[in-house]
Write a protein that holds these residues in place. Structure first.
Motif, PDB file in Angstrom:
ATOM      1  N   PHE A  92       0.847  -1.185   0.000  1.00  0.00           N
ATOM      2  CA  PHE A  92       0.000   0.000   0.000  1.00  0.00           C
ATOM      3  C   PHE A  92       0.892   1.247   0.000  1.00  0.00           C
ATOM      4  O   PHE A  92       1.743   1.405   0.864  1.00  0.00           O
ATOM      5  CB  PHE A  92      -0.923   0.004   1.217  1.00  0.00           C
ATOM      6  N   ARG A  93       0.664   2.142  -0.968  1.00  0.00           N
ATOM      7  CA  ARG A  93       1.482   3.343  -1.096  1.00  0.00           C
ATOM      8  C   ARG A  93       0.670   4.633  -1.011  1.00  0.00           C
ATOM      9  O   ARG A  93       1.258   5.709  -0.960  1.00  0.00           O
ATOM     10  CB  ARG A  93       2.260   3.317  -2.418  1.00  0.00           C
ATOM     11  N   ASP A  94      -0.641   4.542  -1.023  1.00  0.00           N
ATOM     12  CA  ASP A  94      -1.455   5.757  -0.946  1.00  0.00           C
ATOM     13  C   ASP A  94      -2.769   5.410  -0.271  1.00  0.00           C
ATOM     14  O   ASP A  94      -3.330   4.321  -0.500  1.00  0.00           O
ATOM     15  CB  ASP A  94      -1.719   6.317  -2.351  1.00  0.00           C
ATOM     16  N   PHE A 138       0.948   0.058 -14.101  1.00  0.00           N
ATOM     17  CA  PHE A 138       1.514   0.072 -12.755  1.00  0.00           C
ATOM     18  C   PHE A 138       1.002   1.344 -12.097  1.00  0.00           C
ATOM     19  O   PHE A 138       1.435   2.440 -12.441  1.00  0.00           O
ATOM     20  CB  PHE A 138       3.047   0.066 -12.827  1.00  0.00           C
ATOM     21  N   TYR A 139       0.061   1.207 -11.166  1.00  0.00           N
ATOM     22  CA  TYR A 139      -0.565   2.377 -10.565  1.00  0.00           C
ATOM     23  C   TYR A 139       0.274   2.907  -9.401  1.00  0.00           C
ATOM     24  O   TYR A 139       0.819   2.144  -8.612  1.00  0.00           O
ATOM     25  CB  TYR A 139      -1.993   2.046 -10.126  1.00  0.00           C
ATOM     26  N   ASP A 140       0.375   4.240  -9.308  1.00  0.00           N
ATOM     27  CA  ASP A 140       1.269   4.897  -8.354  1.00  0.00           C
ATOM     28  C   ASP A 140       0.556   5.687  -7.261  1.00  0.00           C
ATOM     29  O   ASP A 140       1.005   5.682  -6.113  1.00  0.00           O
ATOM     30  CB  ASP A 140       2.181   5.881  -9.098  1.00  0.00           C
ATOM     31  N   CYS A 141      -0.491   6.412  -7.621  1.00  0.00           N
ATOM     32  CA  CYS A 141      -1.129   7.343  -6.679  1.00  0.00           C
ATOM     33  C   CYS A 141      -2.613   7.463  -6.971  1.00  0.00           C
ATOM     34  O   CYS A 141      -3.062   7.178  -8.092  1.00  0.00           O
ATOM     35  CB  CYS A 141      -0.517   8.746  -6.790  1.00  0.00           C
ATOM     36  N   LEU A 142      -3.369   7.892  -5.969  1.00  0.00           N
ATOM     37  CA  LEU A 142      -4.778   8.239  -6.174  1.00  0.00           C
ATOM     38  C   LEU A 142      -5.087   9.522  -5.411  1.00  0.00           C
ATOM     39  O   LEU A 142      -4.355   9.925  -4.512  1.00  0.00           O
ATOM     40  CB  LEU A 142      -5.709   7.103  -5.782  1.00  0.00           C
ATOM     41  N   ALA A 152      -7.052   7.979 -10.187  1.00  0.00           N
ATOM     42  CA  ALA A 152      -5.837   7.216  -9.903  1.00  0.00           C
ATOM     43  C   ALA A 152      -5.006   7.218 -11.177  1.00  0.00           C
ATOM     44  O   ALA A 152      -5.550   7.304 -12.282  1.00  0.00           O
ATOM     45  CB  ALA A 152      -6.158   5.790  -9.471  1.00  0.00           C
ATOM     46  N   MET A 153      -3.693   7.144 -11.037  1.00  0.00           N
ATOM     47  CA  MET A 153      -2.837   7.202 -12.222  1.00  0.00           C
ATOM     48  C   MET A 153      -1.873   6.041 -12.274  1.00  0.00           C
ATOM     49  O   MET A 153      -1.407   5.550 -11.255  1.00  0.00           O
ATOM     50  CB  MET A 153      -2.068   8.528 -12.287  1.00  0.00           C
ATOM     51  N   GLY A 190       5.712   7.800 -12.931  1.00  0.00           N
ATOM     52  CA  GLY A 190       5.428   8.435 -11.656  1.00  0.00           C
ATOM     53  C   GLY A 190       6.172   7.708 -10.553  1.00  0.00           C
ATOM     54  O   GLY A 190       6.693   6.613 -10.745  1.00  0.00           O
ATOM     55  N   PHE A 191       6.210   8.328  -9.361  1.00  0.00           N
ATOM     56  CA  PHE A 191       6.895   7.719  -8.227  1.00  0.00           C
ATOM     57  C   PHE A 191       5.885   7.394  -7.125  1.00  0.00           C
ATOM     58  O   PHE A 191       5.230   8.292  -6.596  1.00  0.00           O
ATOM     59  CB  PHE A 191       7.967   8.651  -7.670  1.00  0.00           C
ATOM     60  N   ALA A 192       5.783   6.111  -6.798  1.00  0.00           N
ATOM     61  CA  ALA A 192       4.893   5.689  -5.709  1.00  0.00           C
ATOM     62  C   ALA A 192       5.651   5.777  -4.391  1.00  0.00           C
ATOM     63  O   ALA A 192       5.899   4.790  -3.718  1.00  0.00           O
ATOM     64  CB  ALA A 192       4.405   4.260  -5.960  1.00  0.00           C
ATOM     65  N   ALA A 193       6.039   7.001  -4.032  1.00  0.00           N
ATOM     66  CA  ALA A 193       6.941   7.202  -2.909  1.00  0.00           C
ATOM     67  C   ALA A 193       6.267   7.741  -1.668  1.00  0.00           C
ATOM     68  O   ALA A 193       6.746   7.525  -0.556  1.00  0.00           O
ATOM     69  CB  ALA A 193       8.068   8.159  -3.312  1.00  0.00           C
ATOM     70  N   GLY A 194       5.155   8.463  -1.831  1.00  0.00           N
ATOM     71  CA  GLY A 194       4.508   9.052  -0.669  1.00  0.00           C
ATOM     72  C   GLY A 194       3.069   9.457  -0.912  1.00  0.00           C
ATOM     73  O   GLY A 194       2.497  10.240  -0.158  1.00  0.00           O
TER      74      GLY A 194
END
Length: 356
Positions: A92-94, A138-142, A152-153, A190-194
């Protein structure tokens, strides 16, 4: 700008008269000898929390590795493990929360690892509302515009970023047409970092942060994700580890972008930029954060103060992102503030903190 000046500015931001705080909210911090600071809250776990949704000074959600979701309703004194059953293999990233009982969480990864789940009962039960079936996505953020409309992207699929849309609070999702999306650069993602590579302000405006390509870009949509325009930023890119990692807009005009190079042994010059025209143009911070930053948020009830966080510390700006000063050296991945001045941060090794 001295650290003392930064602390005073932060104290002023947190104690300024507020518009109608939510009923039952804890009193705002008061000025005194102790300057505002992060106070760690014992989460009872050592997983990394890159997903954070602040609801108030008392309520917050965090989401992270090993399919973990925690929730507090008493200011972080106690955390309840409300992880979805059978989610231990998910990352889970977001997480986006509407209140202390309703939240939507995003799992990232290739193919079916990318999923969206929603709860309406504080995490007692979860419903999977989207599972990616495209091996190239590959989804990164919502993010959400309001309680019903959200996006969501995904990293580029067939040459363009892919956007999901919901109009029922995340209970169902559909892929938006790609015709209105500019072509992606080679290597861009995109970056799934935060959880802040896709953000909104107001009822229709959304921004998407990128890296990895020749230029670190910010894409803007003014129609809930149907059409987008792209703008280059001065934050360095040109490598899969570099680019814009997080965005924050305090209104549809004024935004801050932070990022850099996430590798600990690499420098991150020009790690922040600001925009005053809805993201059409970006200006490098004259005094940027000293290292890579993966999260950023505007402080409530101010027009110019914001916090940025990363593995090496927290920085404060009091001039809309033109200059930054480090005010804490603890490691955090993401940060979020609420109108009642509930500022939270989370990161590695189960770290969760609230600004006191």
């Amino acid at each position: 700008m001295s650290v003392g000046v930064c602390a005073a500015a932060l104290a002023a931001a947190l104690t300024a008269p507020a518009e109608a705080a939510p009923a039952g909210a804890a009193p705002a911090p008061t000025t005194g000898k102790q300057t505002p600071h992060w106070q760690l809250k014992d989460s009872g776990t050592d997983v990394r929390f890159r997903g954070l949704a602040a609801v108030s000074r008392r309520a917050a959600w965090v989401a992270g590795s090993k399919g973990t979701v925690l929730r507090t309703t008493d200011g972080g004194a106690h955390w309840r493990n409300v992880s979805p059953p059978g989610a231990a293999e998910l990352e889970f990233r977001d997480i986006e929360a509407f209140d202390a009982r309703r939240a939507v969480v995003l799992a990232i990864g290739e193919g079916e690892a990318s999923r969206v789940l929603r709860t309406d009962d504080g995490g007692a039960t979860w419903t999977e509302s989207f599972r990616n079936t495209d091996a190239k996505a590959f989804y990164d953020c919502l993010t959400f515009f309001d309680r019903r409309h959200g996006l969501a992207m995904s990293d580029p699929v067939d040459g363009t970023f892919r956007i999901l849309s919901t109009s029922d609070g995340g209970r169902s999702w559909k892929v938006l047409p790609g015709a209105g999306m500019p072509a992606a650069q080679d290597g861009e993602a995109g970056f799934a970092a935060g959880g802040q590579c896709l953000v909104t302000s107001g009822p229709r405006d959304a921004w998407l942060a990128t890296g990895g390509g020749a230029h670190a870009r910010v894409l803007h949509s003014a129609d809930r994700g149907l059409t987008w325009t792209a703008a280059d930023t001065p934050i360095p890119a040109g490598d899969p580890a570099r680019g814009v990692f997080a965005l924050a807009f305090r209104d549809r005009t004024h935004g801050i972008a932070v990022g850099g190079d996430y590798r600990a042994d690499q420098a991150s010059p020009r790690a922040a930029a600001a925009s005053g025209d809805a993201g059409r143009t970006w200006t490098t911070a004259a005094q940027p954060p000293p290292a890579y930053r993966s999260g950023v948020t505007w402080l409530p009830h101010t027009g110019s103060a914001a916090l940025a966080v990363g593995p090496t510390g927290t920085d404060l700006t009091t001039d809309g992102g033109r200059s930054w000063k480090t005010v804490d050296t603890g490691s955090y991945d993401t940060v979020d503030c609420t109108p009642d001045r509930g500022c939270w941060a989370s990161g590695e090794k189960g770290r969760v903190a609230r600004l006191e």
